[in-house]
Design an enzyme around this catalytic site. Structure first.
Site, PDB file in Angstrom:
ATOM      1  N   LYS A  80       0.809  -1.226   0.000  1.00  0.00           N
ATOM      2  CA  LYS A  80       0.000   0.000   0.000  1.00  0.00           C
ATOM      3  C   LYS A  80       0.839   1.271   0.000  1.00  0.00           C
ATOM      4  O   LYS A  80       0.505   2.244  -0.685  1.00  0.00           O
ATOM      5  CB  LYS A  80      -0.950   0.003   1.200  1.00  0.00           C
ATOM      6  CG  LYS A  80      -2.109  -0.974   1.077  1.00  0.00           C
ATOM      7  CD  LYS A  80      -3.059  -0.816   2.241  1.00  0.00           C
ATOM      8  CE  LYS A  80      -4.275  -1.703   2.077  1.00  0.00           C
ATOM      9  NZ  LYS A  80      -5.256  -1.501   3.165  1.00  0.00           N
ATOM     10  N   ASP A 116     -10.029   2.698   2.379  1.00  0.00           N
ATOM     11  CA  ASP A 116     -10.018   2.023   3.682  1.00  0.00           C
ATOM     12  C   ASP A 116     -10.760   2.842   4.727  1.00  0.00           C
ATOM     13  O   ASP A 116     -11.505   2.307   5.550  1.00  0.00           O
ATOM     14  CB  ASP A 116      -8.580   1.772   4.133  1.00  0.00           C
ATOM     15  CG  ASP A 116      -7.908   0.649   3.356  1.00  0.00           C
ATOM     16  OD1 ASP A 116      -8.567  -0.383   3.135  1.00  0.00           O
ATOM     17  OD2 ASP A 116      -6.741   0.798   2.980  1.00  0.00           O
TER      18      ASP A 116
END
Length: 280
Positions: A80, A116
């Site tokens: 990420k 997220d």
């Protein structure tokens, strides 16, 4: 609406190809979610898992996206932060945490985003709707990528985040990166928590008896959906939020970004619980 057991959407030469990149990635439910949406909407497309062996492999995958071989990726651990660093354009949500779980490729350029935080907010609204995040004290268990990824949305919602981690140095580094709304916590700070989030890949060893009666407990893990941590919180009569709700919440904006259209109506939770062979 449930998808049929046989794929009904056609794959043609014009198919839209997206996927998820991680290591490991075989456990991911994202292909189940996105391919179910593609089928439900009869969309000419496919969503595939990609498992680069290392950072160099992920670089190659992003290069393939720039070359037009794939139109977008979801990104999971451990890539990420690397995804964020490789992007040409970065959304506010991704910039807030220095990580990205969405890469969109468009004419050789890479756009990074993060859903997220949206996933956490969705899960809390679905399963702990009475919790007010403005002014809330959130104790985050862990100081890794999962903690970083959801912190921005909680901070923007007005929460204060206390990082509780076995490694004090990592907690201090994350707090320094995320700004003044984040501090390093001690175990004693759990008594003040309005919300406790497990952002560890393992079950935390904390004393839930110190939490106040109105506290909410969340676990980002979704296998099993009711983790031992959540089961212990439920036994205390606390409100719990599971990682499956977070996964569902972050999936819709991912699908919209990757396939350039919103997902069709589908009862994802029922679909995923059946896939996992679980009930909650």
């Amino acid at each position: 609406m449930s998808p049929s057991p046989f794929r009904t959407n056609r794959i043609t030469g014009a198919a839209l190809l997206a996927g998820i990149a991680g290591q490991p990635v075989a456990h991911s439910l994202s292909p189940v979610i996105h391919n179910a949406w593609l089928e439900a909407g009869n969309i000419d497309g496919a969503y595939m898992p990609f498992a680069p062996k290392d950072a160099a492999g992920f670089d190659i995958l992003v290069a393939a996206g720039r070359a037009g071989l794939v139109q977008g990726l979801n990104v999971t651990a451990p890539f990420k932060e690397q995804a964020f660093a490789l992007a040409d354009e970065v959304s506010k949500a991704a910039r807030a945490t220095g990580s990205a779980n969405i890469l969109v490729f468009d004419e050789g350029r890479v756009r990074a985003d993060s859903s997220d935080g949206q996933g956490v907010l969705y899960a809390l609204s679905e399963q702990a709707s009475d919790l007010a995040l403005k002014g809330a004290v959130v104790v985050m268990l862990g100081a890794g990528g999962a903690a970083r990824a959801c912190a921005g949305a909680l901070i923007e919602a007005g929460a204060r985040i206390d990082i509780l981690n076995r490694s004090q140095d990592r907690a201090e580094a994350l707090a320094a990166d995320l700004g003044p709304s984040v501090r390093v916590a001690q175990a004693a700070d759990l008594a003040e928590a309005d919300l406790v989030i497990n952002a560890l890949s393992v079950q935390p060893a904390i004393d839930l008896s110190v939490l106040k009666p109105g506290a909410v407990v969340m676990d980002m893990t979704y296998k099993p959906v009711v983790t031992p941590f959540l089961a212990a919180a439920r036994a205390r009569g606390l409100t719990t939020v599971d990682g499956l709700a977070m996964l569902i919440g972050q999936a819709a904006p991912s699908f919209t970004a990757l396939f350039r259209r919103p997902p069709p109506p589908l009862d994802l939770r029922a679909l995923l619980l059946a896939h996992l062979g679980e009930e909650t």
